[in-house]
Scaffold this active site. Sequence first.
Site, PDB file in Angstrom:
ATOM      1  N   GLU A  44       0.738  -1.085   0.003  1.00  0.00           N
ATOM      2  CA  GLU A  44      -0.086   0.018  -0.145  1.00  0.00           C
ATOM      3  C   GLU A  44       0.951   1.398   0.105  1.00  0.00           C
ATOM      4  OE1 GLU A  44      -3.523   2.027   2.539  1.00  0.00           O
ATOM      5  OE2 GLU A  44      -2.228   0.690   3.385  1.00  0.00           O
ATOM      6  N   GLU A  69       4.711   4.853   3.639  1.00  0.00           N
ATOM      7  CA  GLU A  69       4.121   6.162   4.238  1.00  0.00           C
ATOM      8  C   GLU A  69       5.439   7.317   4.371  1.00  0.00           C
ATOM      9  OE1 GLU A  69       2.469   9.240   4.976  1.00  0.00           O
ATOM     10  OE2 GLU A  69       1.108   7.587   4.419  1.00  0.00           O
ATOM     11  N   ASN A  96       9.787   7.339   0.417  1.00  0.00           N
ATOM     12  CA  ASN A  96       8.934   8.148  -0.574  1.00  0.00           C
ATOM     13  C   ASN A  96       8.873   7.087  -1.570  1.00  0.00           C
ATOM     14  OD1 ASN A  96       8.341   9.713  -3.080  1.00  0.00           O
ATOM     15  ND2 ASN A  96       9.467  11.418  -1.798  1.00  0.00           N
ATOM     16  N   ASP A 118      -3.086  12.157  -2.684  1.00  0.00           N
ATOM     17  CA  ASP A 118      -2.981  13.559  -2.848  1.00  0.00           C
ATOM     18  C   ASP A 118      -3.326  13.671  -4.215  1.00  0.00           C
ATOM     19  OD1 ASP A 118      -2.793  16.351  -3.343  1.00  0.00           O
ATOM     20  OD2 ASP A 118      -1.266  16.213  -1.459  1.00  0.00           O
ATOM     21  N   LYS A 122      -3.235  20.943  -9.237  1.00  0.00           N
ATOM     22  CA  LYS A 122      -2.518  22.403 -10.095  1.00  0.00           C
ATOM     23  C   LYS A 122      -1.960  21.457 -11.154  1.00  0.00           C
ATOM     24  CE  LYS A 122      -2.541  25.769  -6.674  1.00  0.00           C
ATOM     25  NZ  LYS A 122      -1.728  26.747  -5.753  1.00  0.00           N
ATOM     26  N   GLU A 192      -9.516   5.403   6.702  1.00  0.00           N
ATOM     27  CA  GLU A 192     -10.057   6.470   7.706  1.00  0.00           C
ATOM     28  C   GLU A 192     -10.628   7.577   6.794  1.00  0.00           C
ATOM     29  OE1 GLU A 192      -6.704   4.675   9.779  1.00  0.00           O
ATOM     30  OE2 GLU A 192      -6.827   5.509   7.965  1.00  0.00           O
ATOM     31  N   TYR A 193     -10.128   7.754   5.488  1.00  0.00           N
ATOM     32  CA  TYR A 193     -10.537   8.931   4.835  1.00  0.00           C
ATOM     33  C   TYR A 193     -11.869   8.574   4.092  1.00  0.00           C
ATOM     34  CZ  TYR A 193      -6.802  12.100   4.750  1.00  0.00           C
ATOM     35  OH  TYR A 193      -5.629  12.998   5.316  1.00  0.00           O
ATOM     36  N   GLU A 194     -11.878   7.164   3.694  1.00  0.00           N
ATOM     37  CA  GLU A 194     -12.977   6.569   3.049  1.00  0.00           C
ATOM     38  C   GLU A 194     -14.420   6.651   3.984  1.00  0.00           C
ATOM     39  OE1 GLU A 194     -14.185   2.493   0.532  1.00  0.00           O
ATOM     40  OE2 GLU A 194     -12.174   2.787   1.391  1.00  0.00           O
TER      41      GLU A 194
END
Length: 215
Positions: A44, A69, A96, A118, A122, A192-194
């Site tokens: 992941e 992460e 990274n 993310d 832009k 968590e975001y989901e």
Amino acid sequence: MRQRNKPWADDFLQENTDLVIPNPTEYKNKWHELFGNDNPIHVEIGTGKGQFIAGMAKQFPEVNFIGIELAKSVIVSAAQKVQESEQENIRLINENAENLIELFTPDEISTIYLNFSDPWPKNRHEKRRLTFHTFLSRYENVLKSDGELIFKTDNRGLFEYSLTSFSHYGMLLNEVSLDLHASNDPENIMTEYEEKFSAKGQPIYRCKAIFPNKN
């Protein structure tokens, strides 16, 4: 999103080197030795606070999971979540994603997950998107010939961009879902975001893709 600094993060990482691997490049082509088995490896990228990877490891104990992460303040939260889960088939890397090829050899990974990356909306930041073609090249390198890339997001613009990016790269789409939760997929583990976005009625988009021209 700016992450709150955790002054204790360095000490925590030094005390938990069995879980958050301090020198991950040393395990390139040796991850099976670290896990102590020959089970498939799933990665992941952008593991966040660890809810997804901990849930997946519990649901699929026959798979080894590695979470990558970059944010130190976030990976310590993921490590705590993994410790609470008591799952032995997880390791974490504070790295990274640009260094993916330094971490894994060709054909070492069976599945890669990109969860709520993310969007970098832009145009000048396009190269930072994890579905930009330079990242796709890295994924293709480390995935097995039948390896799968699974991408989830709440961002419609990023999803549409990614589908186009996959297509231009020559990838084959095995699944495209414009409302993942409407399908009631029993194998879907929410991040968590989901949970947050879904509770607000935001549709979740998912795509599964492979590299048919690999090898």
